[in-house]
Design a protein around this motif. Structure first.
Motif: not given
Length: 88
Positions: A37-63
């Motif tokens: 809902i845009g209230k929080n941004e992911p922590t660095a650790n959570t961002l890495l979990k997203y990248a690993d799970f979705f098999q994409c780069s953190t740059d992609y996740l961050l736009g």
């Protein structure tokens, strides 16, 4: 695209609920809800979990990177500086 939109889009493409994504990433349900809902941004650790799970780069996740791997670095317009200040 914002991280909240990216998160929601990737989650829905995998057919996951917020609860299922939270379980997969080992974060709280509230963490995913607040991110989406845009209230929080992911922590660095959570961002890495997203990248690993979705098999994409953190740059992609961050736009900062598109689907083709092209990185876009967004810069703010520099302040108006005098010629003397520009020389420094």
């Amino acid at each position: 695209m914002t991280f909240s939109n990216t998160s929601k889009t990737l989650r829905k493409e995998k057919g996951l609920s917020q609860v299922q994504l939270a379980e997969a990433l080992k974060v709280s349900n509230g963490c995913i809800a607040m991110i989406e809902i845009g209230k929080n941004e992911p922590t660095a650790n959570t961002l890495l979990k997203y990248a690993d799970f979705f098999q994409c780069s953190t740059d992609y996740l961050l736009g900062r990177e598109d689907d083709f791997g092209n990185i876009t670095i967004k810069t703010e317009k520099p302040a108006d500086l005098s010629d003397d200040e520009l020389k420094i």
